[in-house]
Design a protein around this motif. Structure first.
Motif, PDB file in Angstrom:
ATOM      1  N   ARG A   1      43.795  57.776  65.373  1.00  0.00           N
ATOM      2  CA  ARG A   1      44.158  58.134  64.005  1.00  0.00           C
ATOM      3  C   ARG A   1      43.370  57.257  63.047  1.00  0.00           C
ATOM      4  N   LEU A   2      43.089  57.780  61.880  1.00  0.00           N
ATOM      5  CA  LEU A   2      42.390  57.032  60.841  1.00  0.00           C
ATOM      6  C   LEU A   2      43.409  56.671  59.769  1.00  0.00           C
ATOM      7  N   LEU A   3      43.624  55.368  59.590  1.00  0.00           N
ATOM      8  CA  LEU A   3      44.626  54.850  58.668  1.00  0.00           C
ATOM      9  C   LEU A   3      43.932  54.252  57.446  1.00  0.00           C
ATOM     10  N   LEU A   4      44.375  54.652  56.260  1.00  0.00           N
ATOM     11  CA  LEU A   4      43.819  54.152  55.005  1.00  0.00           C
ATOM     12  C   LEU A   4      44.926  53.496  54.183  1.00  0.00           C
ATOM     13  N   HIS A   5      44.550  52.417  53.484  1.00  0.00           N
ATOM     14  CA  HIS A   5      45.481  51.714  52.608  1.00  0.00           C
ATOM     15  C   HIS A   5      44.856  51.515  51.230  1.00  0.00           C
ATOM     16  N   GLN A   6      45.693  51.593  50.216  1.00  0.00           N
ATOM     17  CA  GLN A   6      45.393  51.026  48.903  1.00  0.00           C
ATOM     18  C   GLN A   6      46.285  49.807  48.759  1.00  0.00           C
ATOM     19  N   TYR A   7      45.714  48.678  48.273  1.00  0.00           N
ATOM     20  CA  TYR A   7      46.499  47.449  48.326  1.00  0.00           C
ATOM     21  C   TYR A   7      46.234  46.527  47.141  1.00  0.00           C
ATOM     22  N   ASN A   8      47.157  45.580  46.990  1.00  0.00           N
ATOM     23  CA  ASN A   8      46.994  44.436  46.098  1.00  0.00           C
ATOM     24  C   ASN A   8      46.873  43.171  46.937  1.00  0.00           C
ATOM     25  N   GLU A   9      46.131  42.218  46.419  1.00  0.00           N
ATOM     26  CA  GLU A   9      45.805  41.010  47.183  1.00  0.00           C
ATOM     27  C   GLU A   9      45.949  39.774  46.315  1.00  0.00           C
ATOM     28  N   ARG A  10      46.285  38.664  46.967  1.00  0.00           N
ATOM     29  CA  ARG A  10      46.167  37.326  46.382  1.00  0.00           C
ATOM     30  C   ARG A  10      45.354  36.478  47.355  1.00  0.00           C
ATOM     31  N   LEU A  11      44.289  35.886  46.849  1.00  0.00           N
ATOM     32  CA  LEU A  11      43.397  35.050  47.652  1.00  0.00           C
ATOM     33  C   LEU A  11      43.348  33.680  46.986  1.00  0.00           C
ATOM     34  N   ILE A  12      43.826  32.671  47.697  1.00  0.00           N
ATOM     35  CA  ILE A  12      44.026  31.348  47.110  1.00  0.00           C
ATOM     36  C   ILE A  12      43.118  30.329  47.791  1.00  0.00           C
ATOM     37  N   PHE A  13      42.319  29.624  46.992  1.00  0.00           N
ATOM     38  CA  PHE A  13      41.504  28.507  47.460  1.00  0.00           C
ATOM     39  C   PHE A  13      42.109  27.240  46.856  1.00  0.00           C
ATOM     40  N   SER A  14      42.709  26.384  47.701  1.00  0.00           N
ATOM     41  CA  SER A  14      43.564  25.340  47.145  1.00  0.00           C
ATOM     42  C   SER A  14      43.155  23.911  47.477  1.00  0.00           C
ATOM     43  N   LEU A  15      42.750  23.640  48.696  1.00  0.00           N
ATOM     44  CA  LEU A  15      42.463  22.273  49.128  1.00  0.00           C
ATOM     45  C   LEU A  15      41.005  22.127  49.524  1.00  0.00           C
ATOM     46  N   VAL A  16      40.462  20.931  49.316  1.00  0.00           N
ATOM     47  CA  VAL A  16      39.112  20.638  49.782  1.00  0.00           C
ATOM     48  C   VAL A  16      39.149  19.376  50.640  1.00  0.00           C
ATOM     49  N   ASP A  17      38.523  19.460  51.795  1.00  0.00           N
ATOM     50  CA  ASP A  17      38.383  18.338  52.724  1.00  0.00           C
ATOM     51  C   ASP A  17      36.913  17.932  52.674  1.00  0.00           C
ATOM     52  N   LYS A  18      36.641  16.755  52.096  1.00  0.00           N
ATOM     53  CA  LYS A  18      35.256  16.343  51.836  1.00  0.00           C
ATOM     54  C   LYS A  18      34.768  15.311  52.843  1.00  0.00           C
ATOM     55  N   ALA A  19      33.455  15.358  53.061  1.00  0.00           N
ATOM     56  CA  ALA A  19      32.764  14.399  53.928  1.00  0.00           C
ATOM     57  C   ALA A  19      33.330  14.419  55.342  1.00  0.00           C
ATOM     58  N   VAL A  20      33.562  15.624  55.865  1.00  0.00           N
ATOM     59  CA  VAL A  20      34.032  15.780  57.244  1.00  0.00           C
ATOM     60  C   VAL A  20      32.849  15.499  58.174  1.00  0.00           C
TER      61      VAL A  20
END
Length: 338
Positions: A66-85
């Protein structure tokens, strides 16, 4: 030695809230914050996925899907940074001395949450889901990678963990260009079958939604068209393009056994476009577009080629940045943020 590596060598490793404009983030400098469809661009998220399916009585094509299609809303969060790993390494011997050649990374945390507005499939299964239902949650990292020995053709990575049981490493590079970027077309028809939807009855689900676009808008034979539509009339000053590919270098996808047997996620390619947009008052807003294609492998090929049919699982979206200072932690779904 690059300026990026020199800057990181002068720092101690630290994990802090990510800030827009931080030069250590490199091509990710504009990402920190919350990107969302609501309130400005509701319903601009779309995806399509073919799935193995035990068909209802009377369905004629085999093996059935079967072919399933969606229309959607999204939240994409960029919150923390880990530096000099640090990744410890050594360079080539020179004058009898083996020098240290440590790679230093900057890791930007993200969390993606998607809720469907409408789902529809063909043949109809009764499994398309309810409005508002959660259909995707993904924690991950974007890595800005230094290259102390100038050995790599890639300088950024995306690490994604999917609750279905998949772990993805995509590698790539970034490009900054003035004006809008060109959105390439995507072949979303299965690979390993005759792709003539008019002549091949096996592609009846694709023909159904081609003749009757989902929500009168989304045609699975041209899934990126709505990204171009979203750019019409928008004054895009500059675009940062981020491309990640699991088939490049050491990239890849690892899956749990059930997925490998039933519908193996074998490849992922995704492109993000960070758009700097001029407002009518002369100020600047930020928008984010993406297209992602994951190949799902199931059923024997019809063309005699190796492996199984590859079914493109395509997702697209256009969002705006709605908050510069997210609170680190679960944020994908309203129920999680309560």
């Amino acid at each position: 030695m690059s300026e990026q590596l020199r800057s990181l060598q002068s720092q101690e490793r630290s994990v802090t809230a990510a800030v827009t404009g931080d030069e250590d983030l490199g091509p990710f400098a504009l990402l920190p914050g919350v990107w969302a469809n609501e309130p400005d661009l509701p319903g601009r998220g779309w995806n399509m996925i073919a799935l193995p399916f035990g068909p209802p009585e009377g369905a004629t094509f085999r093996p059935a899907y079967r072919l399933l299609l969606h229309q959607y809303n999204e939240r994409l969060i960029f919150s923390l940074v880990d530096k000099a790993v640090p990744n410890r390494g050594i360079g080539p011997v020179a004058d009898g001395v083996t020098p240290n050649a440590d790679q230093l990374l900057v890791a930007l945390d993200y969390e993606q949450g998607i809720n469907q507005l409408v789902g529809e499939d063909f043949p109809s299964s009764g499994l398309a889901g309810q409005p508002g239902g959660a259909i995707h949650h993904e924690p991950g990292l974007f890595l800005n990678m230094s290259d102390p020995l100038n050995e790599d053709s890639v300088d950024m990575a995306r690490l994604a963990t999917i609750p279905h049981g998949d772990s993805v490493l995509g590698l790539g590079t970034a490009v900054v260009e003035d004006g809008p970027a060109t959105v390439p077309p995507v072949n979303a028809l299965p690979l390993g079958v005759d792709q003539d939807i008019e002549a091949n009855p096996y592609l009846a689900p694709y023909k159904h939604f081609h003749d009757n676009p989902f929500r009168s808008l989304f045609d699975p034979t041209d899934p990126t068209a709505l990204l171009e539509v979203a750019n019409e009339g928008v004054d895009i000053i500059r675009t940062t393009k981020l491309e990640f590919d699991s088939t490049v270098s050491t990239g890849g996808i690892s899956n749990i056994p059930f997925i490998v047997r039933q519908a193996n996620a074998s490849e992922m390619k995704s492109t993000f476009w960070i758009q700097e947009v001029r407002r009518e008052d002369g100020g600047t807003d930020l928008r984010l577009q993406y297209v992602q294609v994951v190949q799902l492998d199931f059923f024997p090929r019809f063309d005699g080629g190796p492996g199984r049919i590859k079914w493109p699982h395509v997702s697209i979206n256009t969002m705006t940045k709605v908050d510069e200072t997210p609170v680190p932690g679960p944020g994908g779904y309203p129920v999680m943020a309560a």
